[in-house]
Design a protein around this motif. Sequence first.
Motif, short mmCIF file in Angstrom:
data_model
loop_
_atom_site.label_atom_id
_atom_site.label_comp_id
_atom_site.label_asym_id
_atom_site.label_seq_id
_atom_site.Cartn_x
_atom_site.Cartn_y
_atom_site.Cartn_z
N GLU A 55 -88.45 21.61 8.72
CA GLU A 55 -89.29 22.50 7.69
C GLU A 55 -90.03 23.47 8.71
N ASN A 56 -90.64 23.08 9.76
CA ASN A 56 -91.41 23.93 10.44
C ASN A 56 -90.28 25.02 11.18
N ASN A 57 -89.15 24.68 11.53
CA ASN A 57 -88.41 25.83 11.85
C ASN A 57 -88.11 26.84 10.87
N LEU A 58 -87.79 26.24 9.46
CA LEU A 58 -87.71 27.21 8.52
C LEU A 58 -88.68 28.16 8.15
N LEU A 59 -90.04 27.63 8.19
CA LEU A 59 -91.11 28.48 7.98
C LEU A 59 -91.25 29.42 9.05
N THR A 60 -91.28 28.87 10.38
CA THR A 60 -91.18 29.84 11.51
C THR A 60 -90.45 30.82 11.46
N GLU A 61 -89.10 30.74 11.17
CA GLU A 61 -88.05 32.07 11.16
C GLU A 61 -88.62 32.81 9.92
N LEU A 62 -89.09 32.39 8.98
CA LEU A 62 -89.43 33.02 7.72
C LEU A 62 -90.57 34.01 8.04
N ARG A 63 -91.60 33.50 8.70
CA ARG A 63 -92.69 34.27 9.21
C ARG A 63 -92.29 35.28 10.26
N ASN A 126 -82.08 31.11 3.61
CA ASN A 126 -82.16 29.55 4.30
C ASN A 126 -83.37 28.68 3.71
N LEU A 127 -84.57 29.19 3.58
CA LEU A 127 -85.66 28.67 2.89
C LEU A 127 -85.48 28.15 1.47
N LYS A 128 -84.68 29.09 0.73
CA LYS A 128 -84.51 29.10 -0.71
C LYS A 128 -83.50 27.72 -0.68
N GLU A 129 -82.47 28.00 0.15
CA GLU A 129 -81.40 26.87 -0.08
C GLU A 129 -81.91 25.40 0.30
N TYR A 130 -82.68 25.44 1.47
CA TYR A 130 -82.95 24.05 2.27
C TYR A 130 -84.35 23.49 2.00
N GLY A 131 -85.42 24.57 1.89
CA GLY A 131 -86.58 24.07 2.18
C GLY A 131 -87.72 24.65 1.20
N MET A 132 -87.32 25.23 0.22
CA MET A 132 -88.66 25.76 -0.54
C MET A 132 -89.54 24.93 -0.93
#
Length: 243
Positions: A55-63, A126-132
Amino acid sequence: MIKLFRHIRQKLLSENKFSKYLIYAIGEIILVVIGILIALQVNNWNERRKGSQFENNLLTELRKSIKEDITQLNNVMDRNRSYITSAETVLNSIEEEPVINDSISHHLDRAFTVWKLNIKTSAYYNLKEYGMQYIKKDETRKSIISGYDGMAKYVDLMYERYDLFLYNVVEPKLANQFQFKAFDENEYHLFPINNDSNTDQHILKYLLRKSMRLQNQIIGAETRLLKLFNKLDEDLQIEILNH
């Protein structure tokens, strides 16, 4: 360890100490159950830790992607403002005198230009598919979707609208009145075919004003997207710290 337990059980049975054997067997079962529960707890903890890291990786990449888009947005908006300035320069000049001189011809090329934003969307998808669902605040989740599926696409729509204006209106109207001339060895500028003080530039004035209006609308849309992305940058920082 297993051999030791077996040896104790056999010894108790051989000594006809059934009650002690039964107590021991129950205790052994309890120990096994406790061991299984501990193993399950450790496994669950590991899975939660891996999930939290994911989760942290997804959010970090988006930011990171949003911060890059913020930088890009500021650069694009600065360029587009400079194109509007060029349009204003040409318009003010031909209001005083319809002749296009060398210094104005450079601005005339720039007057009908829009620099386009290229939003990075891979981290969002990626966030939309795996972790929104990992976004804790509903407001942040809605803002992310609104930014990428709403405002960013609206900016693209504004670019398309300007392209239609450029190719379907500007170029056909100016094709018979303007031509490119060599300004130096590697540069060509746009000049009127009849470039004298008696030339009527009303069509050019109309196109410049229309272009500036569309360019300002584009900058308005880019400004709203920039404001949204700046807020998301702050919200995602809090989300990441809370994970």
